[in-house]
Design an enzyme around this catalytic site. Structure first.
Site, short mmCIF file in Angstrom:
data_model
loop_
_atom_site.label_atom_id
_atom_site.label_comp_id
_atom_site.label_asym_id
_atom_site.label_seq_id
_atom_site.Cartn_x
_atom_site.Cartn_y
_atom_site.Cartn_z
N VAL A 28 -28.32 23.55 -10.63
CA VAL A 28 -29.38 23.06 -9.75
C VAL A 28 -28.71 22.52 -8.49
CG1 VAL A 28 -31.21 21.36 -9.45
CG2 VAL A 28 -30.98 22.60 -11.62
N TRP A 38 -9.83 -14.68 -45.21
CA TRP A 38 -10.52 -14.94 -43.95
C TRP A 38 -10.38 -13.68 -43.12
CZ3 TRP A 38 -13.17 -19.38 -42.55
CH2 TRP A 38 -12.96 -20.52 -43.32
N CYS A 91 -15.90 14.20 -25.86
CA CYS A 91 -14.95 13.24 -26.44
C CYS A 91 -14.00 13.92 -27.41
CB CYS A 91 -15.67 12.14 -27.19
SG CYS A 91 -17.18 11.61 -26.41
#
Lengths: 459, 459
Positions: free
Chosen positions: A84, A437, A46
């Site tokens: 793998v 608010w 990231c």
């Protein structure tokens, strides 16, 4: 003889699993070998856009733990440059290829963790293998992008406007390149609803990104051995460097070929303890599918946080402990220059696909009290289920201080709260942090008002 | 004849109640008169430190709605300079004093909302009424502080290190004054536990605030008609301006004298619909006591958010609707220069007082990925109940981007989550916003590990 744990993939999920297993099982009880085909272990993919953009100085800054640290401090044998290539679950063995000399060898296991991550979707278009066209998935990709820039690239084209694409757009802007974004959809960030995506588009334009929306890429042209333009149905776009932000898919090919069940999402299927359906085989990270707690369906979401947590759960369990991964609610956040974008839960399309009836509200507010210096605009969208008022999803586009508020909604979703309950919560308030608010409460209140049954006195 | 609603107190709670009542009852149905003894209605008292500090340009910026707006747009008759001096619940009448001419008159009511707010605790010390000693409660106080500054104050002393006191310390620093804080307790911010308060103390010292902790103020000296020093047991501290940050208490005297029941906290008792125990009388805001959802006890917390919400609930109910105020979890946040401080739920002392057994963890982390520019330190403390693992409280001290994370804990408290559940949540991650394990998750994980029952394999 100790048991042997093999880990396929040496990034977040794999190395978390290895470390947790080591915490619970000493070297006498458990031998641990991790295979990583790239050159690095346990790094922050990231962080690549910030490395390219010059915000992070050194590639090594993104590496959490080197193979040496794993060996010296954790007795974990982390082998980079080892891929793998086959798993034999019946024999409990894997075939490993050494990429330095192409030799192969077998290792047997008692426990196997598949953590092969995600792979970028590379559309099979003419010219896509030209030099200068990059995925952004591994630190090795970062090195290649950097090389393109040092060779004098001036014009960058991003194909696909998802998180990685837009973060790379920022990186190229910071490096002084001309940046063009080509996106097949009518908007960037298709995980947002259209009106929210439009806000991101506006912001990108203001930053100087040229947007070509609703346009498909049909190929790439080369000149002098490297990409020279992106070919679209509406003409060619000159390009010295191209980044493919066309999404990722679980890198589950190895698992599928080995008979380990893969779900419809393309991710390896596991239970909540991260066990695949094959005895002794675990899987974690971007290569698995997981449970979406709101849609109640399987999803494959490539994200470092989930990879870390799932790896940890696998490691605890195979170390003899007990842990579960309880699923996700689809939370994501990103910053592109001054714009912050976040989402959690379901967007409209996802809610429809899940068969949910919803109403939505879009609320504009500010990150701080309106009179406080640095108050920035933010827009929130909420989806709530018709009838119950249960929150289904939230989206935020705003500036500094806006996006992290998504975590309140993620927590509310986790608890299956209704918008009516959310509006009542005791969230923090002081003028440098929010209006009296908080926008979270305002948005929930507006949604609750929509959802309120008509009362006699409202008629 | 319309009903008549009288509102005592024209700030957040009172005017929210009035506005909500008006939304539901037209002027033909309900006459609304609000009495405010000060000169302003509906303003942000929380903004006063920023006005004094010069971050907010104009006093008017803090006024949400003037009396004119209430009259013209809401048909609410808001009378400033009018103090209600008596309530007669039997006759449903109040006595109002006009402060401009000291005349009194009576008004009758059908509904009464008491929203008299909080009053600063003014310790009865010698000299406390000297000029230059200020509470910080109303916009009129702000004007007085400003006058002290314009008269050339150079040395500010803050008595009491709560939120308001520290925010005023910032304001005076911004104005270039020498700032001294005198606090009776061993730490500032006594709503934090000692180790977290110590972090705030360190930060204040780094900002240049002189701290005198563990010291009681015994009086004030005057010279030339104004305060000249703060007298303490350890000597005098020269002062040109003094701010009392010694806390507030509910301004419930009027209610008490009128026979309206007041609780042990000193706040007016109401039910969840904001009805007092007297028919026709409602109360809301800093003058009431409310239910703490974690301690399960009554508390009186002066905060604009609660005042707004409670006023709204009262207004909806007396307008004929139905709403309840569901209590608080004790969330608060503040910023002093570069330091952000937040808390929610119970601290150690409060948890002990509530008879709860708890364990705690303190976790240091960063606000962003460690490698991302601008990553700041943050320290979190969590309290979890022994046995159940239920979160009881959280405290955060950090820099930019730290404090608003408290809302996730507030939401978790609201939902009675355990720390084990919290650590599993799907919170947002991108390098500009958090480490791959958000500090919230790390803290919850550490707390969960403390709380985990010993398993056989752990022995």
């Amino acid at each position: 003889m100790p048991d042997r744990l093999l880990v396929v993939g040496g990034d977040a999920a794999g190395m978390s699993a290895a470390s947790q297993a080591r915490r619970r099982r000493s070297v006498d009880q458990l031998e641990i070998i991790a295979f990583e085909r790239g050159n690095h272990t346990s790094y922050s993919a990231c962080g690549i856009p910030y490395l390219v953009g010059g915000l992070v100085g050194e590639l090594d800054d993104l590496v959490v733990r080197t193979p040496e640290v794993f060996r010296d401090r954790f007795d974990i044998d982390a082998r980079t440059g080892h891929e793998v290539v086959a798993i034999d679950p019946d024999e409990r063995a894997v075939t490993v290829r050494r990429l330095d000399n192409d030799s192969e060898y077998r290792e047997t296991y008692d426990h196997l963790v598949i953590a092969t991550g995600a792979e970028p979707v590379r559309p099979s278009l003419p010219g896509i293998d030209a030099r200068g066209i990059h995925g952004v998935q591994t630190l090795d990709d970062a090195v290649k992008v950097e090389r393109s820039l040092s060779e004098g690239a001036r014009r960058a084209v991003i194909v696909g406007g998802g998180y990685i694409g837009l973060e790379m757009a920022e990186a190229f802007l910071l490096r002084g390149l001309e940046v063009t974004l080509v996106e097949q959809a009518p908007q960037p960030m298709v995980t947002l609803d259209p009106e929210m995506g439009a806000l991101v588009a506006d912001a990108l334009r203001q930053m100087g990104v040229k947007l070509h929306l609703n346009i498909a890429v049909s190929g790439f042209e080369e000149a002098g051995g490297r990409v020279s333009s992106v070919v679209t149905e509406e003409g060619d776009i000159p390009a010295d460097v191209v980044v493919l932000g066309t999404g990722t898919r679980p890198a589950a090919g190895l698992a599928r070929e080995s008979g380990i069940p893969v779900g419809e999402t393309g991710g390896i299927r596991t239970d909540a303890r991260m066990r695949t359906e094959i005895e002794g085989v675990w899987a974690a990270g971007d290569c698995v599918e997981t449970f979406h707690r709101i849609s109640r369906r399987a999803v494959a979401i490539a994200l470092g946080t989930h990879a870390n947590k799932q790896g940890r759960v696998a490691g605890i369990n195979l170390g003899g402990g007990y842990a579960t991964f309880p699923g996700v609610v689809g939370t994501a956040v990103s910053k592109i220059c001054s714009v912050e974008v976040a989402r959690t839960g379901l967007n409209e399309g996802q809610a429809e696909a899940a068969g949910l009836r919803f109403e939505s509200v879009v609320v504009e507010s500010t990150t701080r009290a309106g009179y406080y210096p640095g108050a920035k605009k933010m827009t929130m969208k909420l989806l709530a289920e018709v009838g119950t008022g249960r929150l289904l999803g939230a989206q935020i586009v705003g500036e500094e201080g806006a996006a992290k508020r998504i975590d309140v909604f993620a927590t509310a979703l986790w608890n299956e709260m209704t918008v009516e309950e959310i509006q009542e919560m005791d969230l923090s308030y002081a003028p440098p942090f929010s209006p009296v608010w908080d926008p979270v409460l305002i948005a929930a209140r507006k949604a609750a008002e929509l959802n309120a049954p008509a009362r006699p006195d409202d008629v």
